[in-house]
Design a protein around this motif. Structure first.
Motif, PDB file in Angstrom:
ATOM      1  N   ALA A   1     -10.562  14.871  -3.017  1.00 56.17           N
ATOM      2  CA  ALA A   1      -9.373  14.411  -3.755  1.00 56.17           C
ATOM      3  C   ALA A   1      -8.162  14.353  -2.818  1.00 56.17           C
ATOM      4  O   ALA A   1      -8.214  13.730  -1.769  1.00 56.17           O
ATOM      5  N   ASP A   2      -7.072  15.066  -3.185  1.00 57.76           N
ATOM      6  CA  ASP A   2      -5.846  15.022  -2.378  1.00 57.76           C
ATOM      7  C   ASP A   2      -5.675  16.268  -1.518  1.00 57.76           C
ATOM      8  O   ASP A   2      -4.563  16.614  -1.126  1.00 57.76           O
ATOM      9  N   ALA A   3      -6.772  16.938  -1.205  1.00 63.31           N
ATOM     10  CA  ALA A   3      -6.696  18.199  -0.456  1.00 63.31           C
ATOM     11  C   ALA A   3      -6.003  18.015   0.887  1.00 63.31           C
ATOM     12  O   ALA A   3      -5.173  18.847   1.291  1.00 63.31           O
ATOM     13  N   TYR A   4      -6.313  16.919   1.591  1.00 62.37           N
ATOM     14  CA  TYR A   4      -5.725  16.727   2.922  1.00 62.37           C
ATOM     15  C   TYR A   4      -4.215  16.516   2.843  1.00 62.37           C
ATOM     16  O   TYR A   4      -3.456  17.124   3.600  1.00 62.37           O
ATOM     17  N   SER A   5      -3.775  15.664   1.944  1.00 58.70           N
ATOM     18  CA  SER A   5      -2.337  15.396   1.852  1.00 58.70           C
ATOM     19  C   SER A   5      -1.565  16.638   1.452  1.00 58.70           C
ATOM     20  O   SER A   5      -0.463  16.880   1.957  1.00 58.70           O
TER      21      SER A   5
ATOM     22  N   HIS B   1     -12.409  11.456  10.181  1.00 57.35           N
ATOM     23  CA  HIS B   1     -11.200  11.756   9.406  1.00 57.35           C
ATOM     24  C   HIS B   1     -10.010  11.744  10.350  1.00 57.35           C
ATOM     25  O   HIS B   1     -10.158  12.052  11.545  1.00 57.35           O
ATOM     26  N   PRO B   2      -8.800  11.417   9.859  1.00 57.04           N
ATOM     27  CA  PRO B   2      -7.619  11.436  10.732  1.00 57.04           C
ATOM     28  C   PRO B   2      -7.341  12.783  11.384  1.00 57.04           C
ATOM     29  O   PRO B   2      -6.664  12.846  12.417  1.00 57.04           O
ATOM     30  N   SER B   3      -7.867  13.865  10.829  1.00 58.23           N
ATOM     31  CA  SER B   3      -7.627  15.198  11.387  1.00 58.23           C
ATOM     32  C   SER B   3      -8.525  15.521  12.569  1.00 58.23           C
ATOM     33  O   SER B   3      -8.346  16.567  13.223  1.00 58.23           O
TER      34      SER B   3
ATOM     35  N   SER C   1     -11.953  21.622  -1.360  1.00 57.75           N
ATOM     36  CA  SER C   1     -10.784  21.525  -2.240  1.00 57.75           C
ATOM     37  C   SER C   1      -9.508  21.962  -1.534  1.00 57.75           C
ATOM     38  O   SER C   1      -8.409  21.552  -1.903  1.00 57.75           O
ATOM     39  N   GLY C   2      -9.644  22.829  -0.524  1.00 55.93           N
ATOM     40  CA  GLY C   2      -8.480  23.317   0.212  1.00 55.93           C
ATOM     41  C   GLY C   2      -7.693  24.383  -0.509  1.00 55.93           C
ATOM     42  O   GLY C   2      -6.657  24.842  -0.004  1.00 55.93           O
TER      43      GLY C   2
END
Length: 294
Positions: A253-257, A273-275, A223-224
């Motif tokens: 969900a939107d944790a990365y953004s 993943h992009p990270s 979840s971040g």
């Protein structure tokens, strides 16, 4: 005897790196679905008397596990020697205790299922919270690749004057190891988790570390929320922009953004993943060779 590596619905790039690092032959399979949505599987490579390594990343496992079992059984019938599994992310490790009556402690039946079908297992930093080792629930030989040295090398090469921060008291041993290898100081958060998305964190005194770059390190970012709460504290303390590092970047969900808006986000390539910036192929290949040679 040539080792054969079969990629079962997983990261093509990492599969190629593993095949090269293991000096393995790439195995070919045919997969499709019947009109009733059942799986058709055929192994096209002759695997008789060969060691076969299945690369199947068990992140989001429910759509993969049946095909993994079908494949391992087919390889056994074909006369394969050893049949091993490489899964950078080992699923069903987080439910390791019954919190409410009737709950399935899913880590145990999942381990029984895998152990009955394969000869060995290689993974990267599974969520060993209440288990001391995989041997407590898996009955097959296993190797755990530790990401701490890889993360420490990345920090040394990319972060000037880092201050490592662990998410909770249980992370102290792990984060302290990364800090030792990176020759960096570390602090550990005090965390109260009330739910999947309800986390309260407090930081030790950070005044003395104002000139350091905070580096939040965790095995999993889901979840971040823990990292987001921590970044707010670090921003209020006027510290430099934070770097968040995870072994396994789930980013629900939107944790990365949300994290990427306020911090630099880095992960090992255990989950595509992009990270992804920290490579694991060589370490996994080394652990796999140990089990193949036993």
């Amino acid at each position: 005897m040539k080792t054969i590596l079969i990629n079962l619905e997983s990261d093509q790039v990492l599969a190629g790196q593993l095949c090269q690092a293991l000096n393995a032959q790439q195995g070919e399979i045919e997969l499709r679905r019947f009109p009733d949505d059942e799986s058709y599987l055929r192994v096209l490579t002759d695997c008789q008397h060969h060691n076969v390594v299945i690369f199947c990343n068990l992140y989001q496992p429910d759509n993969k596990i049946l095909r993994l079992l079908l494949l391992s059984d087919t390889l056994r019938q074909m006369g394969a020697n050893k049949i091993g599994l490489i899964t950078p992310y080992l699923a069903y490790m987080r439910q390791d205790k019954q919190f409410n009556p009737g709950e399935c402690v899913s880590s145990r039946p999942f381990a029984t299922l895998i152990s009955a079908s394969l000869d060995f297992l290689v993974t990267v930093d599974p969520h060993l919270h209440r288990y001391h080792s995989l041997d407590e629930i898996y009955s097959i030989p296993s190797r755990v690749v530790h990401a701490a040295p890889l993360i420490a090398d990345w920090i040394k090469n990319h972060i000037p004057k880092p201050l490592l921060i662990g998410p909770d008291s249980e992370s102290e041993q792990w984060v302290s190891r990364v800090a030792e290898l990176a020759d960096a100081p570390f602090q550990v958060l005090h965390k109260i988790r009330r739910g999947d998305y309800d986390v309260e964190v407090t930081l030790p005194e950070v005044e003395r570390w104002r000139q350091h770059t905070p580096v939040l390190v965790d095995d999993i970012i889901s979840s971040g929320r823990t990292m987001q709460e921590t970044i707010i504290h670090l921003q209020n303390a006027a510290m430099p922009r934070t770097t968040c590092i995870a072994v396994h970047g789930i980013f629900a969900a939107d944790a990365y953004s949300q994290l990427n808006a306020v911090a630099d986000v880095v992960s090992c390539n255990t989950i595509p993943h992009p990270s992804n910036q920290i490579a694991i192929a060589q370490a996994i290949a080394s652990a796999t060779r140990e089990l193949l040679e036993e």
